[in-house]
Design a protein around this motif. Structure first.
Motif, mmCIF file in Angstrom:
data_model
loop_
_atom_site.group_PDB
_atom_site.id
_atom_site.type_symbol
_atom_site.label_atom_id
_atom_site.label_comp_id
_atom_site.label_asym_id
_atom_site.label_seq_id
_atom_site.Cartn_x
_atom_site.Cartn_y
_atom_site.Cartn_z
ATOM 1 N N TYR A 123 0.802 -1.219 0.000
ATOM 2 C CA TYR A 123 0.000 0.000 0.000
ATOM 3 C C TYR A 123 0.841 1.279 0.000
ATOM 4 O O TYR A 123 0.300 2.359 0.260
ATOM 5 N N ARG A 170 -7.617 9.988 1.578
ATOM 6 C CA ARG A 170 -7.523 8.692 0.869
ATOM 7 C C ARG A 170 -8.915 8.223 0.437
ATOM 8 O O ARG A 170 -9.119 7.777 -0.683
ATOM 9 N N GLU A 175 -10.097 10.017 -2.437
ATOM 10 C CA GLU A 175 -9.487 9.627 -3.712
ATOM 11 C C GLU A 175 -9.762 8.168 -4.054
ATOM 12 O O GLU A 175 -9.091 7.558 -4.904
ATOM 13 N N HIS A 176 -10.689 7.571 -3.320
ATOM 14 C CA HIS A 176 -11.106 6.174 -3.561
ATOM 15 C C HIS A 176 -9.986 5.183 -3.340
ATOM 16 O O HIS A 176 -9.933 4.136 -3.975
ATOM 17 N N GLU A 177 -9.082 5.559 -2.471
ATOM 18 C CA GLU A 177 -8.054 4.573 -2.139
ATOM 19 C C GLU A 177 -8.569 3.763 -0.978
ATOM 20 O O GLU A 177 -9.414 4.207 -0.204
ATOM 21 N N THR A 204 -8.789 2.296 2.547
ATOM 22 C CA THR A 204 -8.349 2.717 3.873
ATOM 23 C C THR A 204 -8.592 1.570 4.821
ATOM 24 O O THR A 204 -9.565 0.842 4.687
ATOM 25 N N THR A 222 -14.344 1.788 2.550
ATOM 26 C CA THR A 222 -14.203 2.312 1.199
ATOM 27 C C THR A 222 -15.421 3.190 0.914
ATOM 28 O O THR A 222 -16.499 2.930 1.467
#
Lengths: 462, 223
Positions: free
Chosen positions: A74, A90, A93-95, A97, A151
């Motif tokens: 990651y 995050r 930004e659609h990362e 988590t 998410t």
């Protein structure tokens, strides 16, 4: 349901259209909403599947290759733990988590602000004045470590919601605009159709006996109404004709005897001194007046029978005895007239009825046969038992009734001989028919017979 | 005969009064039912004639009142209403006979006589006798001058009714009502035919005629 129907029928065109449109609108919206809910739940399932696969992958990576591998995966080598702001950016930004916790609850890596929650959960965050909706899943593994993944909701869900809202809005606007138009069109259509019908009715009203509504057949809205108007006209024409025949009949039946009475009075003036002649004149005048009274008595009788009041006094009668006694009474009358009455009656026929009226029924038909049959005619009266009732037949050997006039014989004041030379007032058979109707019996003048043959089907009591 | 008439129509009353007068009968006339109730129950009349539609009450109710106060004088009802229902109502109220207007005086007279004669003592006669004719009502045997006559059932009934009203006029309508049970006029020679057959048996073989025709009215049996 019936109540609703009644209520609906009371409403004006406007209210009907309004309610119908409203119901249509509500059902459209419901369909849209249902479709949207289905879409959203499909998208949700997709996200959940992703999370559940991912959570096991992260844990497996940690178990097999240690923390380094996870951080590597990651790209978190520099910041294995990150604060709330980083966590939010995050998410934004659609990362992915996450937070990996040791058995004693210490954060190993991931977002510091995530706390453990077992199973599925939803969270809302505010970031840069925007709402972020996140869906999360927490799982505790056998080695005591636990993992939480969060998410953001699939972006398509927002799209579906937005589009649904727009569609509903559009529908409402469309309904608001189109309703007055539909109402206006419907009202104009109905008034055009009704004025067309009214025009036809007006035309027909000039000659209601002969004309009927024709165009209503192509008029779908008022088809039933047009048909009913025609039926009503038929019925009224029939009643009108009956009234006309009756008026003419009464006028004739009054005029003939009254002019004879007038003649007799003139003769009396001439024969004032001749007592024997005077007595004859008085006798004749008297019998003429009697015939007028008889006509009116018959009319009153007919009216009484048709009113149906006598049904209340119906009793169980032995029709066989009644027919036999009466016919035997009449046999010598026929014999004296040079005719023959043949009687054939089965035993034990019973029915509910009025003896006085049944006597009159038979007596009128026998009188008819006596009066109108040929010289030395054979006349018969038969009572037979049938499967579903009894049949009474009174007939003669000739000359019979012309088939063209057969349809009218039961009408009031109808007389086959227009000259009205024969005695009688044309009410005898009308009374017969009324008595049959009162007893739920049917009477038919049999066609294609040498003489007049009347068939009566009588319901019986077993 | 002493007759009480309750009738509000002056013409009808006069018509009846004139007829009865000619016959030498006594007539007391009232136009209202309430005036007539006391004389009807206190004086001795042979027959009461009641009109149905009176100004102060229905004749039927008046008759009911008389019957409940034990007045047994025979009553005949006059009415313009010809329906059977009305007829039955009248008879149920206690009237003995019923006559529909318009009527011939002879018809009313015949019925009055028939009612007046219906006194209790004459009702039990088993053997009716007119001259040399006798009729046994129990054995239904009829003999004239010692000869037994063979009568058909209708002929027997006609003769019995004529003999019960011997020396009085019996109208065609009365015969239709009592012998055939008809409440309508079949406009026929039914009655004439049967009376003529009866005469063939009863009078033809003998010198003297018992049954006489009253032209246009009916028949009388007398010696």
């Amino acid at each position: 349901m019936l109540f609703l129907n009644k209520l609906f029928n009371k409403l004006s065109l406007f209210s009907r259209l309004f309610i119908t449109s409203l119901l249509l609108l509500i059902s459209f919206i419901a369909v849209l909403y249902f479709y949207a809910v289905k879409q959203v739940s499909a998208l949700n399932t997709e996200t959940r599947n992703e999370i559940t696969t991912h959570i096991d992958e992260v844990h497996a990576l940690y178990k097999e290759d240690g923390l380094e591998a996870v951080l590597d995966e990651y790209e978190l080598e520099d910041t294995p733990k990150f604060d709330h702001q980083t966590f939010l950016s995050r998410l934004d930004e659609h990362e992915i988590t996450f937070a990996l916790l040791s058995a004693d609850g210490e954060l190993i890596t991931g977002a510091e602000s995530l706390t453990f929650q077992n199973g599925w959960h939803r969270k809302r965050y505010r970031f840069n004045d925007e709402m972020i909706q996140a869906i999360g899943f927490g799982k505790r593994f056998d080695d005591g470590t636990s993992l939480i993944l969060q998410t953001p909701m699939n972006h398509d869900i927002y799209e579906v919601r937005r589009q649904t809202k727009q569609a509903v809005l559009l529908l409402i606007v469309f309904a608001l605009v189109s309703f007055p138009v539909i109402y206006w069109v419907a009202r104009n259509y109905l008034s055009a159709q009704s004025s067309q019908l009214a025009k036809q009715v007006f035309e027909v009203s000039n000659d209601p006996s002969n004309q009927r509504l024709e165009e209503y057949k192509s008029n779908h809205t008022f088809y039933g109404l047009g048909k009913s108007i025609n039926q009503m006209l038929d019925e009224m024409t029939k009643v009108h004709k009956q009234a006309q025949t009756m008026t003419v009949g009464i006028a004739h039946d009054l005029k003939t005897p009254l002019s004879r009475v007038a003649n007799r009075i003139q003769m009396m003036q001439q024969d004032l001194d001749d007592k024997a002649h005077m007595l004859t004149h008085i006798d004749k005048a008297n019998s003429e007046l009697q015939s007028i009274v008889q006509t009116f008595s018959n009319l009153i009788r007919l009216n009484e029978i048709e009113s149906g009041k006598r049904k209340a006094g119906f009793k169980l009668l032995n029709v066989s005895d009644l027919v036999l006694e009466l016919s035997e009474s009449y046999a010598p009358v026929f014999e004296d007239a040079g005719k023959q009455l043949t009687i054939s009656v089965v035993d034990g026929v019973r029915c509910l009825g009025d003896a006085d009226l049944l006597n009159q029924l038979i007596s009128n038909l026998l009188e008819n046969a006596l009066r109108y049959s040929e010289e030395q005619a054979n006349v018969w009266i038969r009572l037979q038992s049938q499967f579903d009732g009894a049949r009474l037949q009174i007939g003669d050997s000739g000359p019979g009734i012309n088939s063209e006039i057969a349809a009218f014989v039961f009408e009031r004041f109808y007389r086959a001989d227009y000259s009205r030379k024969q005695p009688g007032n044309g009410l005898g058979l009308s009374i017969v028919k009324a008595i049959c109707d009162l007893h739920d019996a049917t009477i038919t003048l049999l066609p294609n017979q040498a003489g007049a043959v009347f068939d009566i089907e009588l319901p019986i009591e077993r | 005969m002493n007759v009480l008439l309750v009738e509000d129509c002056q013409d009808t009353a006069e018509f009846i009064a004139r007829g009865l007068n000619q016959q030498g009968d006594a007539l007391t006339h009232y136009t209202h039912a309430k005036e007539a109730l006391i004389p009807a129950s206190s004086m001795n009349f042979d027959v009461i004639i009641f009109d149905r539609m009176l100004p102060d009450m229905d004749g039927i109710d008046a008759i009911k009142l008389l019957r409940t106060s034990n007045v047994e004088t025979p009553i005949i009802v006059l009415t313009a209403m010809a329906s059977t229902e009305d007829r039955v109502k009248g008879l149920d109220a206690g009237a003995d006979d019923y006559l529909v207007k318009p009527f011939a005086f002879s018809e009313l007279q015949a019925r009055l006589r028939a009612l007046a004669r219906r006194s209790p003592m004459k009702q039990v006669d088993h053997v009716l006798v007119v001259g040399d004719l006798s009729l046994d009502r129990t054995t239904q045997q009829c003999t004239r001058n010692g000869t037994e006559l063979d009568l058909m059932p209708r002929e027997y009934k006609i003769l019995e009714y004529l003999m019960l009203n011997a020396n009085q006029l019996v109208t065609k309508t009365m015969l239709l009502e009592h012998v055939w049970g008809f409440n309508f006029d079949p406009q026929t020679s039914l009655v004439q035919t049967h009376v003529s057959r009866l005469r063939n048996k009863l009078d033809k073989p003998f010198d003297h005629e018992l049954i006489k025709t009253v032209r246009g009215c009916g028949y009388v049996i007398s010696k």
